[in-house]
Design a protein around this motif. Structure first.
Motif, mmCIF file in Angstrom:
data_model
loop_
_atom_site.group_PDB
_atom_site.id
_atom_site.type_symbol
_atom_site.label_atom_id
_atom_site.label_comp_id
_atom_site.label_asym_id
_atom_site.label_seq_id
_atom_site.Cartn_x
_atom_site.Cartn_y
_atom_site.Cartn_z
ATOM 1 N N LEU A 342 -12.816 -7.767 -14.421
ATOM 2 C CA LEU A 342 -12.027 -7.571 -13.209
ATOM 3 C C LEU A 342 -10.662 -7.021 -13.595
ATOM 4 O O LEU A 342 -9.978 -7.585 -14.446
ATOM 5 N N ASP A 343 -10.282 -5.921 -12.967
ATOM 6 C CA ASP A 343 -8.981 -5.307 -13.193
ATOM 7 C C ASP A 343 -8.281 -5.210 -11.840
ATOM 8 O O ASP A 343 -8.764 -4.536 -10.930
ATOM 9 N N VAL A 344 -7.151 -5.912 -11.671
ATOM 10 C CA VAL A 344 -6.432 -5.899 -10.400
ATOM 11 C C VAL A 344 -5.106 -5.135 -10.512
ATOM 12 O O VAL A 344 -4.178 -5.369 -9.743
ATOM 13 N N SER A 345 -5.042 -4.207 -11.447
ATOM 14 C CA SER A 345 -3.822 -3.406 -11.607
ATOM 15 C C SER A 345 -3.676 -2.365 -10.505
ATOM 16 O O SER A 345 -2.577 -1.856 -10.262
ATOM 17 N N GLY A 346 -4.779 -2.010 -9.841
ATOM 18 C CA GLY A 346 -4.765 -0.939 -8.858
ATOM 19 C C GLY A 346 -5.180 0.397 -9.442
ATOM 20 O O GLY A 346 -5.516 1.324 -8.714
ATOM 21 N N ARG A 347 -5.139 0.505 -10.772
ATOM 22 C CA ARG A 347 -5.627 1.729 -11.429
ATOM 23 C C ARG A 347 -7.153 1.744 -11.389
ATOM 24 O O ARG A 347 -7.800 0.721 -11.184
ATOM 25 N N SER A 348 -7.729 2.910 -11.623
ATOM 26 C CA SER A 348 -9.188 3.001 -11.639
ATOM 27 C C SER A 348 -9.759 2.102 -12.730
ATOM 28 O O SER A 348 -9.410 2.241 -13.906
ATOM 29 N N PRO A 349 -10.651 1.162 -12.355
ATOM 30 C CA PRO A 349 -11.249 0.281 -13.353
ATOM 31 C C PRO A 349 -12.551 0.823 -13.925
ATOM 32 O O PRO A 349 -13.172 0.176 -14.772
ATOM 33 N N LEU A 350 -12.979 2.004 -13.477
ATOM 34 C CA LEU A 350 -14.355 2.426 -13.701
ATOM 35 C C LEU A 350 -14.701 2.620 -15.178
ATOM 36 O O LEU A 350 -15.740 2.163 -15.641
ATOM 37 N N ARG A 351 -13.844 3.299 -15.932
ATOM 38 C CA ARG A 351 -14.171 3.546 -17.334
ATOM 39 C C ARG A 351 -14.268 2.232 -18.114
ATOM 40 O O ARG A 351 -15.218 2.031 -18.883
ATOM 41 N N ASP A 352 -13.307 1.342 -17.917
ATOM 42 C CA ASP A 352 -13.337 0.070 -18.631
ATOM 43 C C ASP A 352 -14.512 -0.792 -18.174
ATOM 44 O O ASP A 352 -15.117 -1.505 -18.982
ATOM 45 N N ALA A 449 -9.547 -9.514 -0.746
ATOM 46 C CA ALA A 449 -8.776 -10.142 -1.819
ATOM 47 C C ALA A 449 -8.424 -9.125 -2.895
ATOM 48 O O ALA A 449 -7.309 -9.138 -3.446
ATOM 49 N N TYR A 450 -9.362 -8.237 -3.196
ATOM 50 C CA TYR A 450 -9.103 -7.213 -4.210
ATOM 51 C C TYR A 450 -7.979 -6.280 -3.771
ATOM 52 O O TYR A 450 -7.057 -5.977 -4.549
ATOM 53 N N LEU A 451 -8.025 -5.831 -2.519
ATOM 54 C CA LEU A 451 -6.986 -4.938 -2.023
ATOM 55 C C LEU A 451 -5.625 -5.618 -2.044
ATOM 56 O O LEU A 451 -4.612 -5.003 -2.406
ATOM 57 N N GLU A 452 -5.596 -6.893 -1.664
ATOM 58 C CA GLU A 452 -4.333 -7.624 -1.687
ATOM 59 C C GLU A 452 -3.833 -7.806 -3.120
ATOM 60 O O GLU A 452 -2.634 -7.655 -3.399
ATOM 61 N N ALA A 453 -4.751 -8.128 -4.024
ATOM 62 C CA ALA A 453 -4.354 -8.339 -5.419
ATOM 63 C C ALA A 453 -3.794 -7.067 -6.037
ATOM 64 O O ALA A 453 -2.880 -7.118 -6.870
ATOM 65 N N CYS A 454 -4.334 -5.909 -5.638
ATOM 66 C CA CYS A 454 -3.900 -4.634 -6.217
ATOM 67 C C CYS A 454 -2.659 -4.061 -5.552
ATOM 68 O O CYS A 454 -2.051 -3.120 -6.079
ATOM 69 N N ALA A 455 -2.281 -4.598 -4.392
ATOM 70 C CA ALA A 455 -1.143 -4.048 -3.670
ATOM 71 C C ALA A 455 0.137 -4.219 -4.481
ATOM 72 O O ALA A 455 0.383 -5.287 -5.047
ATOM 73 N N PRO A 456 0.962 -3.182 -4.559
ATOM 74 C CA PRO A 456 2.184 -3.254 -5.374
ATOM 75 C C PRO A 456 3.123 -4.391 -4.979
ATOM 76 O O PRO A 456 3.817 -4.953 -5.820
ATOM 77 N N GLY A 457 3.151 -4.751 -3.703
ATOM 78 C CA GLY A 457 4.082 -5.773 -3.258
ATOM 79 C C GLY A 457 3.599 -7.201 -3.416
ATOM 80 O O GLY A 457 4.339 -8.139 -3.084
ATOM 81 N N THR A 458 2.386 -7.390 -3.920
ATOM 82 C CA THR A 458 1.855 -8.741 -4.072
ATOM 83 C C THR A 458 2.562 -9.471 -5.205
ATOM 84 O O THR A 458 2.702 -8.933 -6.309
ATOM 85 N N HIS A 459 3.006 -10.698 -4.941
ATOM 86 C CA HIS A 459 3.690 -11.500 -5.961
ATOM 87 C C HIS A 459 2.722 -11.815 -7.098
ATOM 88 O O HIS A 459 1.519 -12.002 -6.885
ATOM 89 N N GLU A 460 3.233 -11.902 -8.301
ATOM 90 C CA GLU A 460 2.378 -12.105 -9.471
ATOM 91 C C GLU A 460 1.587 -13.413 -9.375
ATOM 92 O O GLU A 460 0.427 -13.473 -9.796
ATOM 93 N N ASP A 461 2.204 -14.460 -8.822
ATOM 94 C CA ASP A 461 1.475 -15.718 -8.668
ATOM 95 C C ASP A 461 0.296 -15.559 -7.716
ATOM 96 O O ASP A 461 -0.803 -16.078 -7.967
#
Length: 507
Positions: A342-352, A449-461
């Motif tokens: 699972l990658d929640v950075s917002g970048r494309s996770p496909l290659r990894d 949840a994924y969209l929220e986790a990847c959103a730039p404004g989401t707090h790290e916690d």
């Protein structure tokens, strides 16, 4: 009162169901929008905003939908300017005979105006033509010479190849002739719906109209006011919409009352028999089919996301893109290993993700899934996007064993209510393995949840909390397959959920 005026969307609601229109006007607080529905609306808004640039830009009416009078005044002022100063307007407001509309795009020409309706779909749908007809009737009612109507939608063949370049994503289709055929019918519809709006609550029962052409947000509200129907209505028969209608017409509402000779499909007969008896149907072949699956076994499940406007290079609109997977690997000695990505950075996770999935399934003789059609299609798409791993990914598909058709042919419990989804089957076999204790409990919630986790404004916690919930949900899906695979073991009981196997992402 401003809130009681008709609009394009309200007219469309009234065309679908008079009760829906009345509730929108008089009891809007009774509506219930799911997170998935809201996510679709947000994606549509993003496409609409982008469409303005793809149409060449223009003047956007500043007043929003809550400031109708200001929007109307601003529109009138802009249309009074010479055409060269404001050739294209976005979100202009028009009002006629008590109906107010906002038009996505309105292009002025010397010989007439072009009305452009933008939809985040991949084709022109019948309800879209009605949208255009309503807006055309209102705009003409204000004196505008609307001579051409265009439908703008997503070109599904578009591939996002250059960062920020969406040229080709918007497809324009002239629908003037189709809309002109509908415009004369609008006045009568408007008059009828005005009477609905001013009258008492329409006494209508829920039914098929509640989901066509759109799912109604008042469905739960309306059902709560209706008397309870039978515990097992005839419409739970799988793939039987026409049959269910005929049974109701013949006087059968409760599936338990339907005689076998009214059901020609053997699956329907099996469902009806199990429903009447309360005893699960388990074929004599099921245990052997499950036991014969080769070891090592990899139990694999994806979670996917799709975007109207592609965000990752190399992807298409509406493409189902895996952003997460869980894999429980079982050895012949009964031991398990769990891997996850699972990658929640917002970048494309496909290659990894591809690298990880090839690695964790490399030693498996069988890759168990629930619905090979979906999982296999995702892997084949990834194979086309990452040629270096194409052979490995296709090899995973070749080793797939689909548990869904096995269970569909050989198992049914009446509590499944006509569905063989894993969440319908699991409680009838492993009721202890519930999803209720999870922060994310279904696929729609996982996408949100994924969209929220990847959103730039989401707090790290919050991002870490969502990440943990997503990992737990996907791991539950693959362990559910483990339990279902071993549900009919003859020698030993099905394995317990390995609580010590907390999902940890694969490096």
């Amino acid at each position: 009162m401003i809130g009681r005026h008709l609009s394009k969307s309200r007219i469309q609601s009234g065309r679908q169901c008079h009760k829906r229109l009345w509730l929108e006007l008089h009891e809007p607080e009774a509506s219930q929008w799911t997170p998935a529905a809201q996510a679709r609306l947000d994606e549509g808004t993003r496409f609409g905003d982008l469409a303005r640039d793809l149409l060449g830009g223009g003047v956007l009416i500043a007043a929003d939908h809550r400031h109708v009078n200001e929007a109307l005044a601003e529109t009138v002022a802009l249309l009074a300017l010479p055409r060269e100063q404001a050739p294209m307007l976005f979100e202009p407001a028009f009002s006629h005979e008590g109906v107010r509309v906002r038009v996505d795009a309105f292009q002025r020409h010397d010989d007439g105006d072009t009305l452009i309706e933008v939809k985040s779909t991949t084709s022109v749908k019948p309800e879209h033509l009605w949208d255009c007809a309503i807006q055309t009737w209102v705009a003409r009612g204000t004196g505008r010479n609307v001579s051409r109507i265009v439908h703008g939608h997503v070109d599904r063949a578009f591939v996002y190849e250059t960062e920020g370049d969406y040229r080709g994503l918007l497809k324009l289709v002239d629908v003037t002739s189709e809309v002109e055929a509908l415009v004369p019918r609008i006045p009568d519809i408007v008059e009828a719906l005005k009477q609905v709006a001013a009258g008492p609550l329409p006494l209508l029962q829920t039914g098929g109209h509640c989901s066509e052409p759109y799912e109604c947000p008042f469905l739960a509200h309306c059902r709560a006011a209706e008397p309870p129907g039978p515990a097992f209505p005839v419409d739970l028969l799988p793939r039987s919409r026409d049959l269910a209608g005929r049974l109701v017409e013949a006087g059968y509402v409760d599936l338990c009352d339907v005689p076998d000779d009214a059901l020609g499909n053997p699956v329907h007969r099996r469902v009806a028999a199990a429903t009447r008896s309360g005893e699960a149907f388990v074929s004599g072949e099921l245990q052997g089919l499950l036991a014969d699956i080769a070891y090592p076994r990899a139990y694999l499940d994806f979670e996917t996301i799709s975007f109207v406007v592609p965000r990752w290079l190399g992807t298409r609109p509406f493409q189902q893109l895996p952003f997460q997977f869980s894999c429980h690997t079982e050895s012949s000695d009964g031991s398990f290993r769990h891997d996850a990505f699972l990658d929640v950075s917002g970048r494309s996770p496909l290659r990894d993700l591809v690298d990880a999935i090839v690695k964790v399934t490399a030693g498996a003789q069988a890759v168990l899934v629930w619905n090979k059609g979906f999982e296999g299609a995702r892997l084949r798409e990834l194979a086309g996007m990452f040629p270096a791993h194409a052979a490995d990914l296709r090899g995973i598909v070749d080793r797939m064993v689909d548990l869904l058709p096995i269970y569909r042919r050989h198992y049914y419990h009446r509590d499944m209510r006509g569905s063989w989804s894993i969440k319908a089957v699991l409680p009838t076999i492993a009721p202890d393995l519930d999803y209720a204790d999870l922060g994310v409990a279904d696929g729609g919630a996982a996408q949100s949840a994924y969209l929220e986790a990847c959103a730039p404004g989401t707090h790290e916690d919050d991002r870490e909390r969502l990440r943990t919930q997503l990992l737990a949900y996907c791991a539950r899906d693959t362990w559910a397959m483990v339990r279902l695979e071993h549900a009919f073991d003859m020698v030993s009981a099905a394995p317990d959920f390995p609580r010590e196997h907390q999902p940890v992402p694969t490096p």
